[in-house]
Scaffold this motif. Structure first.
Motif, PDB file in Angstrom:
ATOM      1  N   ASN A  89     -26.205 -11.391   5.047  1.00  0.00           N
ATOM      2  CA  ASN A  89     -25.768 -10.013   4.861  1.00  0.00           C
ATOM      3  C   ASN A  89     -26.830  -9.207   4.107  1.00  0.00           C
ATOM      4  OD1 ASN A  89     -24.068  -7.809   4.996  1.00  0.00           O
ATOM      5  ND2 ASN A  89     -22.885  -8.410   3.202  1.00  0.00           N
ATOM      6  N   ALA A  90     -27.476  -9.812   3.129  1.00  0.00           N
ATOM      7  CA  ALA A  90     -28.541  -9.128   2.384  1.00  0.00           C
ATOM      8  C   ALA A  90     -29.696  -8.770   3.315  1.00  0.00           C
ATOM      9  CB  ALA A  90     -29.031  -9.996   1.230  1.00  0.00           C
ATOM     10  N   ARG A  91     -30.059  -9.674   4.208  1.00  0.00           N
ATOM     11  CA  ARG A  91     -31.140  -9.394   5.166  1.00  0.00           C
ATOM     12  C   ARG A  91     -30.788  -8.219   6.058  1.00  0.00           C
ATOM     13  NH1 ARG A  91     -32.482 -15.543   6.785  1.00  0.00           N
ATOM     14  NH2 ARG A  91     -33.883 -15.968   5.042  1.00  0.00           N
ATOM     15  N   ASP A  92     -29.517  -8.154   6.471  1.00  0.00           N
ATOM     16  CA  ASP A  92     -29.072  -7.066   7.340  1.00  0.00           C
ATOM     17  C   ASP A  92     -29.089  -5.711   6.637  1.00  0.00           C
ATOM     18  OD1 ASP A  92     -28.665  -8.942   9.322  1.00  0.00           O
ATOM     19  OD2 ASP A  92     -26.484  -9.037   9.050  1.00  0.00           O
ATOM     20  N   ARG A  93     -29.159  -5.721   5.320  1.00  0.00           N
ATOM     21  CA  ARG A  93     -29.139  -4.483   4.534  1.00  0.00           C
ATOM     22  C   ARG A  93     -30.515  -4.124   3.959  1.00  0.00           C
ATOM     23  NH1 ARG A  93     -23.621  -3.032   2.792  1.00  0.00           N
ATOM     24  NH2 ARG A  93     -22.244  -4.450   3.885  1.00  0.00           N
ATOM     25  N   GLY A  94     -31.573  -4.679   4.536  1.00  0.00           N
ATOM     26  CA  GLY A  94     -32.918  -4.283   4.132  1.00  0.00           C
ATOM     27  C   GLY A  94     -33.529  -5.084   3.008  1.00  0.00           C
ATOM     28  N   PHE A  95     -33.000  -6.283   2.738  1.00  0.00           N
ATOM     29  CA  PHE A  95     -33.557  -7.143   1.704  1.00  0.00           C
ATOM     30  C   PHE A  95     -34.279  -8.326   2.345  1.00  0.00           C
ATOM     31  CE2 PHE A  95     -30.240  -4.888  -0.470  1.00  0.00           C
ATOM     32  CZ  PHE A  95     -30.696  -4.730  -1.757  1.00  0.00           C
ATOM     33  N   THR A  96     -35.287  -8.818   1.670  1.00  0.00           N
ATOM     34  CA  THR A  96     -35.964 -10.048   2.074  1.00  0.00           C
ATOM     35  C   THR A  96     -35.412 -11.170   1.208  1.00  0.00           C
ATOM     36  OG1 THR A  96     -37.980  -8.879   2.674  1.00  0.00           O
ATOM     37  CG2 THR A  96     -38.189 -11.225   2.196  1.00  0.00           C
ATOM     38  N   VAL A  97     -35.024 -12.282   1.844  1.00  0.00           N
ATOM     39  CA  VAL A  97     -34.485 -13.432   1.125  1.00  0.00           C
ATOM     40  C   VAL A  97     -35.454 -14.595   1.308  1.00  0.00           C
ATOM     41  CG1 VAL A  97     -32.545 -15.022   0.899  1.00  0.00           C
ATOM     42  CG2 VAL A  97     -32.123 -12.636   1.547  1.00  0.00           C
ATOM     43  N   LEU A  98     -35.944 -15.126   0.198  1.00  0.00           N
ATOM     44  CA  LEU A  98     -36.883 -16.250   0.221  1.00  0.00           C
ATOM     45  C   LEU A  98     -36.302 -17.396  -0.586  1.00  0.00           C
ATOM     46  CD1 LEU A  98     -40.149 -14.256  -0.528  1.00  0.00           C
ATOM     47  CD2 LEU A  98     -39.308 -14.978   1.707  1.00  0.00           C
ATOM     48  N   SER A  99     -36.641 -18.622  -0.191  1.00  0.00           N
ATOM     49  CA  SER A  99     -36.171 -19.770  -0.966  1.00  0.00           C
ATOM     50  C   SER A  99     -37.307 -20.754  -1.204  1.00  0.00           C
ATOM     51  CB  SER A  99     -35.016 -20.475  -0.251  1.00  0.00           C
ATOM     52  OG  SER A  99     -35.451 -21.051   0.956  1.00  0.00           O
ATOM     53  N   ASP A 131     -35.276 -21.117  -6.739  1.00  0.00           N
ATOM     54  CA  ASP A 131     -34.370 -21.519  -5.664  1.00  0.00           C
ATOM     55  C   ASP A 131     -34.212 -20.408  -4.635  1.00  0.00           C
ATOM     56  OD1 ASP A 131     -33.883 -24.133  -6.532  1.00  0.00           O
ATOM     57  OD2 ASP A 131     -32.271 -23.490  -7.866  1.00  0.00           O
ATOM     58  N   ILE A 132     -33.855 -19.203  -5.084  1.00  0.00           N
ATOM     59  CA  ILE A 132     -33.670 -18.064  -4.175  1.00  0.00           C
ATOM     60  C   ILE A 132     -34.239 -16.819  -4.839  1.00  0.00           C
ATOM     61  CG2 ILE A 132     -31.969 -16.538  -3.044  1.00  0.00           C
ATOM     62  CD1 ILE A 132     -31.756 -19.214  -1.806  1.00  0.00           C
ATOM     63  N   ALA A 133     -34.903 -15.980  -4.058  1.00  0.00           N
ATOM     64  CA  ALA A 133     -35.326 -14.661  -4.515  1.00  0.00           C
ATOM     65  C   ALA A 133     -34.960 -13.656  -3.428  1.00  0.00           C
ATOM     66  CB  ALA A 133     -36.820 -14.615  -4.795  1.00  0.00           C
ATOM     67  N   ILE A 134     -34.434 -12.528  -3.858  1.00  0.00           N
ATOM     68  CA  ILE A 134     -34.032 -11.465  -2.947  1.00  0.00           C
ATOM     69  C   ILE A 134     -34.763 -10.204  -3.397  1.00  0.00           C
ATOM     70  CG2 ILE A 134     -32.098 -10.134  -2.040  1.00  0.00           C
ATOM     71  CD1 ILE A 134     -30.300 -12.532  -2.912  1.00  0.00           C
ATOM     72  N   PHE A 135     -35.467  -9.579  -2.451  1.00  0.00           N
ATOM     73  CA  PHE A 135     -36.263  -8.411  -2.771  1.00  0.00           C
ATOM     74  C   PHE A 135     -35.812  -7.225  -1.938  1.00  0.00           C
ATOM     75  CE2 PHE A 135     -38.926 -12.182  -3.173  1.00  0.00           C
ATOM     76  CZ  PHE A 135     -39.354 -12.067  -4.481  1.00  0.00           C
ATOM     77  N   SER A 136     -35.697  -6.074  -2.571  1.00  0.00           N
ATOM     78  CA  SER A 136     -35.394  -4.839  -1.872  1.00  0.00           C
ATOM     79  C   SER A 136     -36.677  -4.312  -1.255  1.00  0.00           C
ATOM     80  CB  SER A 136     -34.839  -3.814  -2.858  1.00  0.00           C
ATOM     81  OG  SER A 136     -34.797  -2.544  -2.263  1.00  0.00           O
ATOM     82  N   GLU A 137     -36.650  -4.077   0.043  1.00  0.00           N
ATOM     83  CA  GLU A 137     -37.841  -3.532   0.691  1.00  0.00           C
ATOM     84  C   GLU A 137     -37.780  -2.020   0.794  1.00  0.00           C
ATOM     85  OE1 GLU A 137     -38.285  -5.558   4.384  1.00  0.00           O
ATOM     86  OE2 GLU A 137     -39.102  -7.327   3.435  1.00  0.00           O
ATOM     87  N   SER A 138     -36.588  -1.479   0.944  1.00  0.00           N
ATOM     88  CA  SER A 138     -36.463  -0.034   1.054  1.00  0.00           C
ATOM     89  C   SER A 138     -36.712   0.606  -0.308  1.00  0.00           C
ATOM     90  CB  SER A 138     -35.072   0.339   1.575  1.00  0.00           C
ATOM     91  OG  SER A 138     -34.086  -0.141   0.703  1.00  0.00           O
ATOM     92  N   GLY A 139     -37.424   1.697  -0.312  1.00  0.00           N
ATOM     93  CA  GLY A 139     -37.672   2.393  -1.570  1.00  0.00           C
ATOM     94  C   GLY A 139     -38.747   1.753  -2.424  1.00  0.00           C
ATOM     95  N   GLY A 140     -39.599   0.929  -1.864  1.00  0.00           N
ATOM     96  CA  GLY A 140     -40.742   0.396  -2.595  1.00  0.00           C
ATOM     97  C   GLY A 140     -40.441  -0.752  -3.530  1.00  0.00           C
ATOM     98  N   TYR A 141     -39.652  -1.707  -3.100  1.00  0.00           N
ATOM     99  CA  TYR A 141     -39.402  -2.940  -3.858  1.00  0.00           C
ATOM    100  C   TYR A 141     -38.767  -2.662  -5.219  1.00  0.00           C
ATOM    101  CZ  TYR A 141     -42.437  -5.162  -0.425  1.00  0.00           C
ATOM    102  OH  TYR A 141     -42.987  -5.624   0.732  1.00  0.00           O
ATOM    103  N   GLU A 142     -37.867  -1.716  -5.301  1.00  0.00           N
ATOM    104  CA  GLU A 142     -37.321  -1.314  -6.591  1.00  0.00           C
ATOM    105  C   GLU A 142     -36.467  -2.382  -7.270  1.00  0.00           C
ATOM    106  OE1 GLU A 142     -35.380   2.437  -6.399  1.00  0.00           O
ATOM    107  OE2 GLU A 142     -37.172   3.444  -5.689  1.00  0.00           O
TER     108      GLU A 142
END
Length: 112
Positions: A4-14, A24-35
């Motif tokens: 669901n996070a990926r579908d909303r513009g986030f990158t999920v890495l493990s 273990d997990i990192a979630i990054f916001s891509e929209s708005g410049g990685y805020e």
């Protein structure tokens, strides 16, 4: 949850290297410049430990291993989360941090 996070513009890495270890997990916001970013560390309760101690150990590991080091320079807010499991029980602890103009991280809130 992570799909669901990926579908909303986030990158999920493990299990990626950052600082002196692997989160273990990192979630990054891509929209708005990685805020916004989230770093999650999972722990399973060991002998002579409890849920709160293990969740706190996850939070401590994020800081000790300097997992923040790999964050994009434009990241303004960071949520660090330690999650401990014991059977069907779980405990979640977190820190909400913001990056100052000088590049240091300040804790806004500690939740228990």
């Amino acid at each position: 949850m992570f799909v669901n996070a990926r579908d909303r513009g986030f990158t999920v890495l493990s299990n990626r290297e950052s600082g002196y270890g692997r989160y273990d997990i990192a979630i990054f916001s891509e929209s708005g410049g990685y805020e916004m970013a989230i770093i999650i560390e999972f722990k399973v309760v060991k002998k002579n430990k409890n849920l709160v101690d293990m969740a706190r150990e996850g939070l401590d590991q994020i800081e000790e291993k300097q997992y923040r080091a790999g964050l994009h320079k434009d990241t303004k807010k960071l949520l660090e989360i330690g999650i401990a499991f014991e059977g069907k029980k779980a405990c979640v602890l977190g820190h909400l941090l913001h990056r100052t103009d000088e590049g240091t991280w300040n804790k806004d809130l500690i939740s228990y």
